[in-house]
Design a protein around this motif. Structure first.
Motif, PDB file in Angstrom:
ATOM      1  N   GLU A 322      15.832   8.372 -14.450  1.00 40.24           N
ATOM      2  CA  GLU A 322      16.712   8.126 -13.300  1.00 40.24           C
ATOM      3  C   GLU A 322      16.111   8.775 -12.052  1.00 40.24           C
ATOM      4  O   GLU A 322      15.886  10.000 -12.026  1.00 40.24           O
ATOM      5  CB  GLU A 322      18.107   8.692 -13.575  1.00 40.24           C
ATOM      6  N   PRO A 323      15.843   7.994 -10.981  1.00 41.42           N
ATOM      7  CA  PRO A 323      15.294   8.584  -9.751  1.00 41.42           C
ATOM      8  C   PRO A 323      16.404   9.106  -8.842  1.00 41.42           C
ATOM      9  O   PRO A 323      17.598   8.932  -9.131  1.00 41.42           O
ATOM     10  CB  PRO A 323      14.587   7.392  -9.104  1.00 41.42           C
ATOM     11  N   GLY A 324      16.012   9.704  -7.707  1.00 42.68           N
ATOM     12  CA  GLY A 324      16.987  10.135  -6.707  1.00 42.68           C
ATOM     13  C   GLY A 324      17.543   8.947  -5.942  1.00 42.68           C
ATOM     14  O   GLY A 324      17.136   7.799  -6.159  1.00 42.68           O
ATOM     15  N   LYS A 325      18.476   9.201  -5.025  1.00 44.09           N
ATOM     16  CA  LYS A 325      19.145   8.122  -4.294  1.00 44.09           C
ATOM     17  C   LYS A 325      18.163   7.333  -3.428  1.00 44.09           C
ATOM     18  O   LYS A 325      18.202   6.110  -3.375  1.00 44.09           O
ATOM     19  CB  LYS A 325      20.261   8.698  -3.416  1.00 44.09           C
ATOM     20  N   ILE A 326      17.267   8.021  -2.731  1.00 40.38           N
ATOM     21  CA  ILE A 326      16.257   7.361  -1.892  1.00 40.38           C
ATOM     22  C   ILE A 326      14.964   7.279  -2.683  1.00 40.38           C
ATOM     23  O   ILE A 326      14.435   8.301  -3.126  1.00 40.38           O
ATOM     24  CB  ILE A 326      16.019   8.141  -0.574  1.00 40.38           C
ATOM     25  N   VAL A 327      14.442   6.061  -2.851  1.00 42.99           N
ATOM     26  CA  VAL A 327      13.205   5.921  -3.634  1.00 42.99           C
ATOM     27  C   VAL A 327      11.975   5.770  -2.741  1.00 42.99           C
ATOM     28  O   VAL A 327      10.881   6.212  -3.109  1.00 42.99           O
ATOM     29  CB  VAL A 327      13.296   4.724  -4.620  1.00 42.99           C
ATOM     30  N   ILE A 328      12.129   5.147  -1.567  1.00 42.33           N
ATOM     31  CA  ILE A 328      10.991   4.973  -0.650  1.00 42.33           C
ATOM     32  C   ILE A 328      11.477   5.202   0.777  1.00 42.33           C
ATOM     33  O   ILE A 328      12.487   4.641   1.206  1.00 42.33           O
ATOM     34  CB  ILE A 328      10.377   3.563  -0.757  1.00 42.33           C
ATOM     35  N   GLU A 329      10.737   6.032   1.509  1.00 49.87           N
ATOM     36  CA  GLU A 329      11.078   6.299   2.906  1.00 49.87           C
ATOM     37  C   GLU A 329       9.794   6.243   3.737  1.00 49.87           C
ATOM     38  O   GLU A 329       8.808   6.910   3.410  1.00 49.87           O
ATOM     39  CB  GLU A 329      11.739   7.672   3.027  1.00 49.87           C
ATOM     40  N   ALA A 330       9.786   5.412   4.781  1.00 51.75           N
ATOM     41  CA  ALA A 330       8.595   5.278   5.619  1.00 51.75           C
ATOM     42  C   ALA A 330       8.984   5.395   7.088  1.00 51.75           C
ATOM     43  O   ALA A 330      10.064   4.965   7.495  1.00 51.75           O
ATOM     44  CB  ALA A 330       7.928   3.926   5.371  1.00 51.75           C
ATOM     45  N   GLU A 331       8.079   5.988   7.879  1.00 53.85           N
ATOM     46  CA  GLU A 331       8.328   6.164   9.309  1.00 53.85           C
ATOM     47  C   GLU A 331       7.047   5.879  10.089  1.00 53.85           C
ATOM     48  O   GLU A 331       5.976   6.388   9.763  1.00 53.85           O
ATOM     49  CB  GLU A 331       8.812   7.593   9.564  1.00 53.85           C
ATOM     50  N   ASN A 332       7.166   5.026  11.111  1.00 58.56           N
ATOM     51  CA  ASN A 332       6.034   4.668  11.994  1.00 58.56           C
ATOM     52  C   ASN A 332       4.810   4.196  11.198  1.00 58.56           C
ATOM     53  O   ASN A 332       3.669   4.508  11.538  1.00 58.56           O
ATOM     54  CB  ASN A 332       5.637   5.850  12.885  1.00 58.56           C
ATOM     55  N   LEU A 333       5.065   3.448  10.157  1.00 60.57           N
ATOM     56  CA  LEU A 333       3.980   2.965   9.301  1.00 60.57           C
ATOM     57  C   LEU A 333       3.149   1.914  10.047  1.00 60.57           C
ATOM     58  O   LEU A 333       3.702   1.034  10.719  1.00 60.57           O
ATOM     59  CB  LEU A 333       4.579   2.332   8.037  1.00 60.57           C
ATOM     60  N   SER A 334       1.842   2.001   9.934  1.00 62.05           N
ATOM     61  CA  SER A 334       0.971   1.004  10.587  1.00 62.05           C
ATOM     62  C   SER A 334      -0.270   0.781   9.738  1.00 62.05           C
ATOM     63  O   SER A 334      -0.678   1.644   8.955  1.00 62.05           O
ATOM     64  CB  SER A 334       0.570   1.466  11.989  1.00 62.05           C
ATOM     65  N   LYS A 335      -0.847  -0.398   9.911  1.00 62.08           N
ATOM     66  CA  LYS A 335      -2.066  -0.725   9.172  1.00 62.08           C
ATOM     67  C   LYS A 335      -2.875  -1.760   9.956  1.00 62.08           C
ATOM     68  O   LYS A 335      -2.337  -2.761  10.436  1.00 62.08           O
ATOM     69  CB  LYS A 335      -1.725  -1.293   7.780  1.00 62.08           C
ATOM     70  N   SER A 336      -4.167  -1.479  10.084  1.00 65.01           N
ATOM     71  CA  SER A 336      -5.085  -2.411  10.741  1.00 65.01           C
ATOM     72  C   SER A 336      -6.292  -2.638   9.853  1.00 65.01           C
ATOM     73  O   SER A 336      -6.723  -1.742   9.124  1.00 65.01           O
ATOM     74  CB  SER A 336      -5.550  -1.848  12.088  1.00 65.01           C
ATOM     75  N   TYR A 337      -6.820  -3.847   9.935  1.00 65.03           N
ATOM     76  CA  TYR A 337      -8.099  -4.171   9.297  1.00 65.03           C
ATOM     77  C   TYR A 337      -9.077  -4.461  10.427  1.00 65.03           C
ATOM     78  O   TYR A 337      -9.106  -5.566  10.973  1.00 65.03           O
ATOM     79  CB  TYR A 337      -7.958  -5.378   8.376  1.00 65.03           C
ATOM     80  N   GLY A 338      -9.844  -3.439  10.810  1.00 61.44           N
ATOM     81  CA  GLY A 338     -10.712  -3.606  11.975  1.00 61.44           C
ATOM     82  C   GLY A 338      -9.852  -3.758  13.225  1.00 61.44           C
ATOM     83  O   GLY A 338      -8.976  -2.939  13.519  1.00 61.44           O
ATOM     84  N   LYS A 339     -10.072  -4.845  13.987  1.00 62.80           N
ATOM     85  CA  LYS A 339      -9.297  -5.096  15.209  1.00 62.80           C
ATOM     86  C   LYS A 339      -7.984  -5.819  14.935  1.00 62.80           C
ATOM     87  O   LYS A 339      -7.150  -5.971  15.826  1.00 62.80           O
ATOM     88  CB  LYS A 339     -10.135  -5.926  16.188  1.00 62.80           C
ATOM     89  N   LYS A 340      -7.802  -6.268  13.690  1.00 66.54           N
ATOM     90  CA  LYS A 340      -6.597  -7.023  13.348  1.00 66.54           C
ATOM     91  C   LYS A 340      -5.472  -6.075  12.943  1.00 66.54           C
ATOM     92  O   LYS A 340      -5.554  -5.397  11.925  1.00 66.54           O
ATOM     93  CB  LYS A 340      -6.895  -8.006  12.206  1.00 66.54           C
ATOM     94  N   HIS A 341      -4.432  -6.015  13.762  1.00 64.25           N
ATOM     95  CA  HIS A 341      -3.263  -5.186  13.464  1.00 64.25           C
ATOM     96  C   HIS A 341      -2.290  -5.988  12.608  1.00 64.25           C
ATOM     97  O   HIS A 341      -1.827  -7.052  13.016  1.00 64.25           O
ATOM     98  CB  HIS A 341      -2.577  -4.743  14.757  1.00 64.25           C
ATOM     99  N   VAL A 342      -1.984  -5.476  11.434  1.00 67.57           N
ATOM    100  CA  VAL A 342      -1.099  -6.188  10.501  1.00 67.57           C
ATOM    101  C   VAL A 342       0.326  -5.648  10.579  1.00 67.57           C
ATOM    102  O   VAL A 342       1.290  -6.420  10.627  1.00 67.57           O
ATOM    103  CB  VAL A 342      -1.630  -6.087   9.059  1.00 67.57           C
ATOM    104  N   LEU A 343       0.452  -4.319  10.586  1.00 68.95           N
ATOM    105  CA  LEU A 343       1.770  -3.682  10.665  1.00 68.95           C
ATOM    106  C   LEU A 343       1.747  -2.620  11.759  1.00 68.95           C
ATOM    107  O   LEU A 343       0.766  -1.890  11.902  1.00 68.95           O
ATOM    108  CB  LEU A 343       2.139  -3.035   9.329  1.00 68.95           C
TER     109      LEU A 343
END
Length: 639
Positions: A322-343
């Protein structure tokens, strides 16, 4: 267009299918269905003449043109997307080359009165007419339109095909096929690499297609929306009905029920006749009658009931702890592949037991976010997993990680731990790997078998959060149904990346839409998302074409607008009242039919068109409820 008679295909002396006979007419849109390994793709290869049948004949209409979307494609490197798509217009491109040479000669030559110059002018006229007839002045615009429909952006057109994944290359191949003027289209899993928007676009394209279509698909909604006929391959035979998939299932079930009843009645008659024969045999003066009954019995055609292949895998997902109440928490998440911004600047909070779907066009970051959550790729921003969280991850290309030279059993034993190694063979059996099949090497498995093995392997690891990226690719409809049921019963947190609308229906209760580097939460199922998404697209289109100038609006115009809104509000309320009355009446009728069934099932169900009327009333109630919700929302906006 095509006559197939007594077709059979054998491998190593064993029939894959035999005695297959059917006709393909213009306007037929056939859904070719069956379990993995039943012979669907093989039949398409025979129809396209890629391989030869073991027996039987095929007769095609004269000059019939066939287009075949294969699962395996081979691209010439160095071409851009547009250049590759233009390969669909072989004759047009040849004429373009000839016209270019002729025009160049006409510019350079000055012997206007010569016979050669005259011949050039004649050729120019003939080639120009042929070019126009073939659609030479429209093919570039049509190409761009279809590429965009399949999800490509204009800025992609000049990029090399070898910079794109196999899924995107498959889209280019599909675009080429749709651009050709084929009489028959053979499509093997055309939706496998398409997102929901592209699938809907393809549905509309195929519905307007005037030729004949034979398609292999495990997408029930796509089959229902596109096809008007279903051919099922089961245990080496075919069952052919002029109905789309869902209607085919109902009809096939009704026919089998009638066969069973007829077989039961026949068996009673045979048993009664046999009793008479035994009785008459004992009496000398009745011997002739006994012989007559025996001959009559020998001539009886025994009624056979269609055999079904009911073997399905047995899947059960259990949470590790049994996990806790919050399983995933993300803040200001970003991801780029080279010059291509995805998130960019993505915030996310997922509570335990959530059932979530990630949807959106390909390339918008769905799989990227899944990989970030499982720690497979680096990223910007902060991501935190909750207390006791254990993640199980099924990647989109999960089956590609299976070692080609290892057997099914070896792959499972290598992944097993001391606590579950003794259960490996039982687990494989649950996923339809038994007997000699556990000794097959991974490279010899079909796409569906590889997916089943990857799913089985997943269960060897503990998890309470399950992330699955396109888990239904290559799975047949029966296997998808089993997987969906298992996921419904899963008591942990589920995140699904999928383009399969039917699979997501009733499974995900929250949808995250991915678009333009951000994600938007929709607190509803996939149907709610599609409805809202369509409204948003319409609003976006309106914003581009209409500029509101509130400052120029006079008091008189405002008063007129207010009166019109009041009038519209009353009209909507009247509509709501009428719909509510219709729903009440239909629900009463359905309730009465339910009572009749409970009192006398056989007598009631035997009435002509009883179930058709019952189903129609239920369907009507659902449509009216949707209509009521839509009008209610409009009335709230007016109030």
């Amino acid at each position: 267009m095509l006559n197939v008679h007594n077709l059979s295909v054998s491998f190593a002396g064993s029939d894959l299918f035999s005695g297959i006979t059917f006709k393909l007419n213009k306007g037929d849109r056939i859904g070719l269905i069956g379990k993995n390994g039943a012979g669907k793709s093989t039949l398409l290869k025979v129809l396209s003449k890629d391989i030869e049948a073991t027996g039987g004949t095929m007769a095609f209409d004269k000059e019939v043109k066939i287009g075949f979307l294969r699962q395996d494609i081979d691209f010439v490197e160095g071409r851009t997307i547009l250049e590759e798509a233009y390969q669909a217009f072989e004759e047009i491109k040849q004429i373009e080359g000839k016209l270019e040479i002729i025009n160049q000669e006409l510019v350079e030559r000055t012997d206007y009165e010569s016979e050669y110059y005259h011949d050039l002018m004649v050729n120019l006229n003939e080639f120009s007419q042929r070019y126009e007839l073939l659609g030479g002045y429209n093919y570039q615009g049509n190409t761009e339109k279809i590429l965009q429909g399949l999800g490509f952006q204009r800025e992609d057109f000049d990029k090399l095909t070898d910079t794109f994944s196999g899924g995107w290359r498959m889209r280019i191949e599909l675009a080429k096929l749709l651009l050709q003027n084929n009489d028959i289209l053979l499509l093997d899993e055309p939706t496998n690499h398409l997102d929901i928007e592209s699938i809907i676009w393809l549905e509309n394209f195929l519905k307007a297609y005037s030729g004949a279509i034979v398609l292999v698909s495990h997408d029930k909604m796509f089959l229902d929306n596109v096809t008007n006929r279903t051919i099922e391959i089961s245990l080496g035979k075919i069952y052919d009905y002029k109905k789309p998939y869902s209607q085919f299932l109902l009809l096939r079930g009704e026919i089998k029920e009638k066969q069973l009843q007829a077989q039961k009645n026949q068996e009673k008659e045979i048993k009664a006749t046999q009793v008479l024969i035994d009785k008459f045999r004992a009496k000398a003066n009745k011997a002739t009658m006994a012989q007559s009954l025996i001959k009559k019995l020998d001539k009886v055609d025994r009624i056979e009931v269609d055999n079904d292949d009911n073997t399905v895998m047995n899947v059960k997902f259990q949470i590790s702890k049994e996990p806790g109440k919050i399983v995933i928490e993300a803040e200001n998440l970003s991801k780029s592949y080279g010059k291509k911004h995805v998130l960019e600047d993505v915030d996310l909070l997922i509570e335990k037991n959530s059932k979530i779907a990630f949807v959106g066009q390909n390339g918008q970051g769905k799989s990227t976010l899944a990989k970030i959550i499982v720690g497979e790729i680096p990223h910007g921003g902060h991501l935190k997993l909750g207390h006791n969280v254990e993640i199980g991850y099924f990647a989109q290309n999960q089956s590609e990680y299976l070692e080609a030279e290892k057997t099914v059993l070896e792959i499972m034993e290598d992944a097993a731990t001391d606590t579950n190694r003794s259960r490996v063979r039982d687990m494989l059996g649950s996923f339809l790997f038994s007997g000699d099949t556990v000794d097959k090497k991974a490279k010899m498995l079909s796409g569906g078998e590889r997916n089943r093995l990857a799913l089985c392997k997943l269960l060897l690891s503990p998890f309470n959060v399950l992330i699955m990226d396109e888990p239904t690719n290559h799975l047949d409809i029966a296997s998808k149904n089993v997987l969906k049921l298992a996921l419904k019963k899963f008591e942990g947190t589920l995140i699904l990346v999928s383009h399969d609308r039917d699979f997501l229906q009733g499974l995900a209760t929250t949808v995250y839409g991915f678009k333009d580097k951000v994600i938007k939460e929709y607190l509803g199922d996939i149907d709610f998302f599609l409805e809202q998404h369509q409204i948003e697209n319409l609003r976006e289109a309106e914003m581009k074409t209409v500029v509101a100038k509130k400052s120029d609006t006079s008091k008189k115009e405002i008063a007129q607008l207010s009166r019109e809104e009041d009038k519209e509000f009353k009209k909507l309320k009247n509509k709501l009242s009428k719909i509510e009355t219709q729903i009440d009446n239909l629900e009463k009728e359905i309730s009465e039919m339910d009572e009749d069934l409970a009192k006398d099932f056989e007598g009631t169900s035997g009435k002509p068109n009883f179930f058709d009327n019952y189903k129609a009333k239920k369907s009507k109630v659902e449509k009216l409820m949707d209509e009521w919700a839509e009008i209610e929302e409009k009335s709230e906006n007016c109030s």
